[in-house]
Each structure stands twice: as C-alpha cells, then as structure tokens.
Design a protein around this motif. Sequence first.
Motif, PDB file in Angstrom:
ATOM      1  N   TYR A 118       0.852  -1.191   0.000  1.00 11.82           N
ATOM      2  CA  TYR A 118       0.000   0.000   0.000  1.00 11.82           C
ATOM      3  C   TYR A 118       0.891   1.245   0.000  1.00 11.82           C
ATOM      4  CZ  TYR A 118      -3.040   3.661   1.928  1.00 11.82           C
ATOM      5  OH  TYR A 118      -3.720   4.834   2.152  1.00 11.82           O
ATOM      6  N   LEU A 119       0.647   2.160  -0.935  1.00  3.94           N
ATOM      7  CA  LEU A 119       1.496   3.344  -1.096  1.00  3.94           C
ATOM      8  C   LEU A 119       0.899   4.617  -0.510  1.00  3.94           C
ATOM      9  CD1 LEU A 119       2.530   2.745  -4.817  1.00  3.94           C
ATOM     10  CD2 LEU A 119       3.848   2.176  -2.767  1.00  3.94           C
ATOM     11  N   GLY A 120      -0.421   4.688  -0.416  1.00  8.41           N
ATOM     12  CA  GLY A 120      -1.109   5.905  -0.006  1.00  8.41           C
ATOM     13  C   GLY A 120      -2.376   6.040  -0.830  1.00  8.41           C
ATOM     14  N   THR A 121      -3.022   7.190  -0.757  1.00  2.00           N
ATOM     15  CA  THR A 121      -4.247   7.392  -1.527  1.00  2.00           C
ATOM     16  C   THR A 121      -4.045   8.453  -2.601  1.00  2.00           C
ATOM     17  OG1 THR A 121      -5.080   9.006   0.077  1.00  2.00           O
ATOM     18  CG2 THR A 121      -5.740   6.713   0.372  1.00  2.00           C
ATOM     19  N   LEU A 122      -4.833   8.331  -3.649  1.00  2.00           N
ATOM     20  CA  LEU A 122      -4.760   9.275  -4.763  1.00  2.00           C
ATOM     21  C   LEU A 122      -5.675  10.456  -4.484  1.00  2.00           C
ATOM     22  CD1 LEU A 122      -3.597   9.662  -7.668  1.00  2.00           C
ATOM     23  CD2 LEU A 122      -5.748   8.684  -8.500  1.00  2.00           C
ATOM     24  N   ASP A 123      -5.120  11.648  -4.549  1.00  2.42           N
ATOM     25  CA  ASP A 123      -5.895  12.875  -4.379  1.00  2.42           C
ATOM     26  C   ASP A 123      -5.853  13.649  -5.688  1.00  2.42           C
ATOM     27  OD1 ASP A 123      -7.302  14.976  -2.930  1.00  2.42           O
ATOM     28  OD2 ASP A 123      -5.424  16.092  -3.037  1.00  2.42           O
ATOM     29  N   GLY A 124      -7.022  14.024  -6.211  1.00  4.12           N
ATOM     30  CA  GLY A 124      -7.070  14.725  -7.486  1.00  4.12           C
ATOM     31  C   GLY A 124      -7.097  13.761  -8.655  1.00  4.12           C
ATOM     32  N   GLU A 125      -6.908  14.301  -9.846  1.00  2.00           N
ATOM     33  CA  GLU A 125      -6.991  13.505 -11.068  1.00  2.00           C
ATOM     34  C   GLU A 125      -5.771  13.723 -11.952  1.00  2.00           C
ATOM     35  OE1 GLU A 125     -10.645  14.172 -13.270  1.00  2.00           O
ATOM     36  OE2 GLU A 125     -11.528  15.008 -11.445  1.00  2.00           O
ATOM     37  N   PRO A 126      -5.160  12.650 -12.445  1.00  2.00           N
ATOM     38  CA  PRO A 126      -4.155  12.808 -13.498  1.00  2.00           C
ATOM     39  C   PRO A 126      -4.798  13.473 -14.715  1.00  2.00           C
ATOM     40  CG  PRO A 126      -4.081  10.604 -12.565  1.00  2.00           C
ATOM     41  CD  PRO A 126      -5.327  11.254 -12.032  1.00  2.00           C
ATOM     42  N   ASP A 127      -4.008  14.185 -15.493  1.00  5.95           N
ATOM     43  CA  ASP A 127      -4.551  15.020 -16.570  1.00  5.95           C
ATOM     44  C   ASP A 127      -4.790  14.270 -17.876  1.00  5.95           C
ATOM     45  OD1 ASP A 127      -4.579  17.374 -14.997  1.00  5.95           O
ATOM     46  OD2 ASP A 127      -2.430  17.618 -15.310  1.00  5.95           O
ATOM     47  N   PHE A 128      -5.433  13.113 -17.802  1.00  4.68           N
ATOM     48  CA  PHE A 128      -5.772  12.392 -19.027  1.00  4.68           C
ATOM     49  C   PHE A 128      -6.821  13.177 -19.817  1.00  4.68           C
ATOM     50  CE2 PHE A 128      -4.484   8.669 -16.353  1.00  4.68           C
ATOM     51  CZ  PHE A 128      -3.441   8.224 -17.160  1.00  4.68           C
ATOM     52  N   ASP A 129      -6.747  13.081 -21.137  1.00  2.00           N
ATOM     53  CA  ASP A 129      -7.762  13.711 -21.981  1.00  2.00           C
ATOM     54  C   ASP A 129      -9.076  12.944 -21.936  1.00  2.00           C
ATOM     55  OD1 ASP A 129      -6.042  15.722 -22.786  1.00  2.00           O
ATOM     56  OD2 ASP A 129      -5.329  14.611 -24.538  1.00  2.00           O
ATOM     57  N   ILE A 130      -9.017  11.682 -21.536  1.00  2.08           N
ATOM     58  CA  ILE A 130     -10.207  10.839 -21.446  1.00  2.08           C
ATOM     59  C   ILE A 130     -10.936  11.133 -20.139  1.00  2.08           C
ATOM     60  CG2 ILE A 130     -11.052   8.466 -21.469  1.00  2.08           C
ATOM     61  CD1 ILE A 130      -9.699   9.419 -24.061  1.00  2.08           C
ATOM     62  N   GLN A 131     -12.263  11.253 -20.208  1.00  2.00           N
ATOM     63  CA  GLN A 131     -13.068  11.581 -19.033  1.00  2.00           C
ATOM     64  C   GLN A 131     -13.319  10.331 -18.198  1.00  2.00           C
ATOM     65  OE1 GLN A 131     -14.131  13.122 -16.381  1.00  2.00           O
ATOM     66  NE2 GLN A 131     -15.078  14.780 -17.549  1.00  2.00           N
ATOM     67  N   VAL A 132     -12.666  10.257 -17.034  1.00  2.00           N
ATOM     68  CA  VAL A 132     -12.865   9.106 -16.147  1.00  2.00           C
ATOM     69  C   VAL A 132     -13.531   9.507 -14.832  1.00  2.00           C
ATOM     70  CG1 VAL A 132     -10.971   7.759 -17.121  1.00  2.00           C
ATOM     71  CG2 VAL A 132     -10.523   9.315 -15.209  1.00  2.00           C
ATOM     72  N   ASN A 133     -13.818  10.798 -14.676  1.00  2.00           N
ATOM     73  CA  ASN A 133     -14.475  11.272 -13.456  1.00  2.00           C
ATOM     74  C   ASN A 133     -15.561  12.281 -13.816  1.00  2.00           C
ATOM     75  OD1 ASN A 133     -15.085  11.672 -10.755  1.00  2.00           O
ATOM     76  ND2 ASN A 133     -13.378  13.085 -10.395  1.00  2.00           N
ATOM     77  N   PRO A 134     -16.634  11.813 -14.479  1.00  2.00           N
ATOM     78  CA  PRO A 134     -17.703  12.728 -14.902  1.00  2.00           C
ATOM     79  C   PRO A 134     -18.465  13.297 -13.716  1.00  2.00           C
ATOM     80  CG  PRO A 134     -18.368  10.453 -15.242  1.00  2.00           C
ATOM     81  CD  PRO A 134     -16.920  10.415 -14.844  1.00  2.00           C
ATOM     82  N   GLU A 135     -19.159  14.395 -13.957  1.00  2.00           N
ATOM     83  CA  GLU A 135     -19.977  14.995 -12.906  1.00  2.00           C
ATOM     84  C   GLU A 135     -21.098  14.039 -12.504  1.00  2.00           C
ATOM     85  OE1 GLU A 135     -21.436  18.845 -13.811  1.00  2.00           O
ATOM     86  OE2 GLU A 135     -19.466  19.679 -14.303  1.00  2.00           O
TER      87      GLU A 135
END
Length: 298
Positions: A118-135
């Motif tokens: 376990y490394l930690g948790t991800l905060d925010g979003e990597p800047d992919f052009d593909i929408q993986v976190n829609p509203e």
Amino acid sequence: MSARLTDETTTVPIADAQDVEIEPGMPWPSAYRGSRYSLVTSREHKQTVFQWKYNDLVAMVDPPTGLLERLSELGKSRGSGKGSVRVTAGGEVLTKIESSEYAYANQAPVDSGWIPVYLGTLDGEPDFDIQVNPEIEASNVTVWSGFPFNHGERWAVSYDNRLIWKWQDYRFYSAFEHPELIEAYQEFRTTAGRLYINEYGHVFVNVPQQQVPESKKSELAAIHSKWEQKTERQNDTAAQRLVTRRLKVTGGGNPEEGHLPLYIGHLSQFDDGLIPRPVVEDETYYVAAAHGEELSDY
C-alpha cells in the motif's frame, strides 16, 4: 487538474470480521486490484510518465506528485520506481515489490516473490484527456466514455445477488451488502455478470445487447443514440474509438454483438456510498498473487 499521492492510513477488512489499519509503505493484506497504470520512461516526453495502456491504445500524463518518489524509497524496480501500480475503488494506490528489494517483506502474508504494498491514496486527477471522473447527476445512465479496459475494480454479481471479486480460481465476497447497486445493475442486465468501479467511485457495466430485458430495450437504444449524437456533435473521436473497441473486443470482432459499456451511476448514489471491499478468506491467494508483478486478471 493534477494528482498527488497522500499519506493516509486506510482500513482494510480481513477474515473473521476484523479490520486492520494499514499505513503507507506497508504490505497490503487484501486482494490486489483496481485500475492498472504504469510508470515508464517515455521517449516522446523524455521523462517518466504515468501511463494507461491496452494493446495499441496508450495515454500518458505526468505522474501524481510523490508517487515516483514513494516507489523509489520502497525499492520498486531496484529503486528506479518504474513499473505497474493499481488504484482501488477507494483511491488506494497499490504496487508489487520484489521481496528481495522490500524492507517489510517479513510483515507480509507471504514473504517471498512479489509483495503487494500500500502506497497511499490518490488525491485529485491525473490530466488524461479521457473523461474518467464525470460529474455526478441525479439520473445519468449513459454510455461509459472513459477507459474501457484495465480500468476499475472488476466485480461480479452472483446468482444469489451478492458482489464477488474473482481472480483465477479465487472468489471473495464483499465485506458489505450492496442491494441498491445490484438493483441498478439488474435494470439492464438480469443475468450474473461483471461491473466495474473506478477510483472515483463511478460504476459501469458490460451490457450484452442481445440480453437486455424487453422492458429496457427501447430505453437502452435511446441512451446509445443520444450518446452517439452528443459525441458526434462534440467531435469526441477519442470516446467513439474507445467504445467501438470495447464493442468489437466483447463481440468477437462484431460491434453489433458486443457488450455496451453502460455507466449506471456513482457509489455515493447507492447503499449509503459503501465501497465494495473483498475479504480474502483463503490465504493461498497471497502465494498465487506473489508469482509476478502483473498477472492475468482471469
């Protein structure tokens, strides 16, 4: 938006109805799962990048802040930090490190081979052009336009209406009940099958178009048509290409027979937001999982 690795302790359900607190850098005492990414050197970008990949489909962005450093500190790939990572539906970032390079191997369920960490948790979003976190909307069943492969935790809805995490011959139930999520799944797919939950809590389902309930066929056709019109209007060729690839792969080359990736909502809309978490009841799983850095999900 950018992403960073945070030093959060996480709670992991284990056998005998117990929970354990896991700090970053410690062995991961659960199923190794989640969206698959890699840290690799890019000739094009002349730096280390955070990569999503499926065969010839590739997307690269800057790594989440602190991720490469954490991997290097823990001995990943002889200290280079390069290699594969996973991100769970709870945003936990995982990797595997060879036991000979990992200082805490003796604290893992299995102390040889590739140790899940376990490394930690991800905060925010990597800047992919593909929408993986829609509203998140109140009612937004639509075609899933995000990454269609190697993305999200892969769960199965069983014949007794429970969520099961599967890998090879191993079957582990979620620690929780998820009746509302399963009900949403069954609106468009009445047979047992898969659903996927990504690191932002979004849920999408493989829908075999030939098995859609009669009462939902016209609705599904309208959803698909609306999505096609929207992506055409926005000239969103990336989303069109990803969905077409998913349909072809699941349809044996024929998109008309493929499984439509259908977005059914966000975890916050079901079962008080409970995140499914598998409970490893068979410790031989850890032996099998230690056989390699990235093993087939099947």
